[in-house]
Design an enzyme around this catalytic site. Sequence first.
Site, PDB file in Angstrom:
ATOM      1  N   LYS A  81       0.857  -1.188   0.000  1.00 19.18           N
ATOM      2  CA  LYS A  81       0.000   0.000   0.000  1.00 19.18           C
ATOM      3  C   LYS A  81       0.887   1.229   0.000  1.00 19.18           C
ATOM      4  O   LYS A  81       1.961   1.237   0.623  1.00 19.18           O
ATOM      5  CB  LYS A  81      -0.893   0.029   1.241  1.00 19.18           C
ATOM      6  CG  LYS A  81      -2.124   0.896   1.072  1.00 19.18           C
ATOM      7  CD  LYS A  81      -3.188   0.238   0.201  1.00 19.18           C
ATOM      8  CE  LYS A  81      -4.462   1.062   0.145  1.00 19.18           C
ATOM      9  NZ  LYS A  81      -5.526   0.370  -0.590  1.00 19.18           N
ATOM     10  N   GLY A 182     -20.638   6.389   4.728  1.00 16.35           N
ATOM     11  CA  GLY A 182     -19.739   6.785   3.652  1.00 16.35           C
ATOM     12  C   GLY A 182     -20.332   6.448   2.301  1.00 16.35           C
ATOM     13  O   GLY A 182     -20.580   5.282   2.002  1.00 16.35           O
ATOM     14  N   VAL A 183     -20.593   7.484   1.488  1.00 14.14           N
ATOM     15  CA  VAL A 183     -21.236   7.232   0.198  1.00 14.14           C
ATOM     16  C   VAL A 183     -20.399   7.818  -0.939  1.00 14.14           C
ATOM     17  O   VAL A 183     -20.880   8.532  -1.791  1.00 14.14           O
ATOM     18  CB  VAL A 183     -22.684   7.757   0.168  1.00 14.14           C
ATOM     19  CG1 VAL A 183     -23.573   6.882   1.026  1.00 14.14           C
ATOM     20  CG2 VAL A 183     -22.781   9.219   0.615  1.00 14.14           C
ATOM     21  N   GLY A 184     -19.111   7.480  -0.926  1.00 13.31           N
ATOM     22  CA  GLY A 184     -18.249   7.780  -2.055  1.00 13.31           C
ATOM     23  C   GLY A 184     -18.484   6.771  -3.156  1.00 13.31           C
ATOM     24  O   GLY A 184     -19.589   6.253  -3.341  1.00 13.31           O
ATOM     25  N   VAL A 186     -17.641   3.604  -3.520  1.00 11.05           N
ATOM     26  CA  VAL A 186     -18.089   2.276  -3.097  1.00 11.05           C
ATOM     27  C   VAL A 186     -19.425   2.347  -2.361  1.00 11.05           C
ATOM     28  O   VAL A 186     -20.386   1.656  -2.712  1.00 11.05           O
ATOM     29  CB  VAL A 186     -17.027   1.590  -2.234  1.00 11.05           C
ATOM     30  CG1 VAL A 186     -17.546   0.273  -1.671  1.00 11.05           C
ATOM     31  CG2 VAL A 186     -15.763   1.353  -3.057  1.00 11.05           C
TER      32      VAL A 186
END
Length: 350
Positions: A81, A182-184, A186
């Site tokens: 990463k 979280g609604v990015g 994905v």
Amino acid sequence: MVAVWDLADFDDHEGVHLFRDRDSGLTAIIAIHSTALGPAAGGTRLWHYPDRADAVTDALRLSRGMSYKNAMAGLPMGGGKAVILADEQVAKTPAMIAAFGRAIESLGGQYVTAEDVGMNDADMVAIARETRYVSGLPVGGNAAGGDPGPYTAHGVYLGVKAAARHALGSDDMAGVHVAVQGVGSVGGGLARLLAKDGARLTIADVSPGRAKALADELGGTAVAAADILTTPADILSPCALGAILTAQSIAALRVQVVAGGANNQLATPDDGDRLHARGILFAPDYVINAGGIINVALEYLGQGDRTEVEARVAQIPTRLQTIWAESARTGDTAARVADRMAQALIGRNR
């Protein structure tokens, strides 16, 4: 000063590389956890860390998760990463991205990057001008590759349905209440898929406007980000950043299932035990959210098209069911069962 190998999240990482390019302003970390199965693959995250030590912790945890994710997905890739440390405005420049590409190239193929939080496919194109060790590039037709987000969202959707079947008795999502954190790319994609199935949605995001807009679009309810973990629902789907499941937050959960796309949802291994003790079904994050890496890994390896990607993503529910069955048989938590399986695959049995 604490040495990297003395940090709690250092897990016999093969390499932790620090890069600084004064001219461009680049400060970056590339952590390589394991190359036992192949080159270390994992996305690049661009993020502002008020405490820079947190960037090292993030890179260590995320790279270990990628080792486990790639192994459990049956990919011939190791785990790595990258983290680019951003300023408070999370600004990035062409010079910074080019310098980062050169940093990847300097590792000679030990690490293969793709996009993650704060990065996009245009950044991957820019990086590809400096190094061949990159995936997630724009593609056409039926080719594998491109934005990993939709594939991650689809895999999480399939995993949520599998969890509903296991814990609630049916994978018919009509009327099932799912709280999405979280609604990015994905979380937003997951919410749209669940809405098509008739699920009842409660949505939260660090951007209240984004949460409200999606809730209005899908007929759901938006709540403050601070309230989503205590929302009464059937399923909690964390799709933001990690380490949100702690002793305190787990005690306050009012759900039967935790199944979402965020990486490293458990703050500590003991938090998996806490979920298990409360009877809350947990979908190990690096199993359920593997759709994106399956897509970009097959692109990099040249081992199939979108049809092959979709077929492999469709295997995610079966892997989860195997973990839950072993958990039920042994009494161990799903998190510890999954860790043991992944560790065996990369030759780190404990």
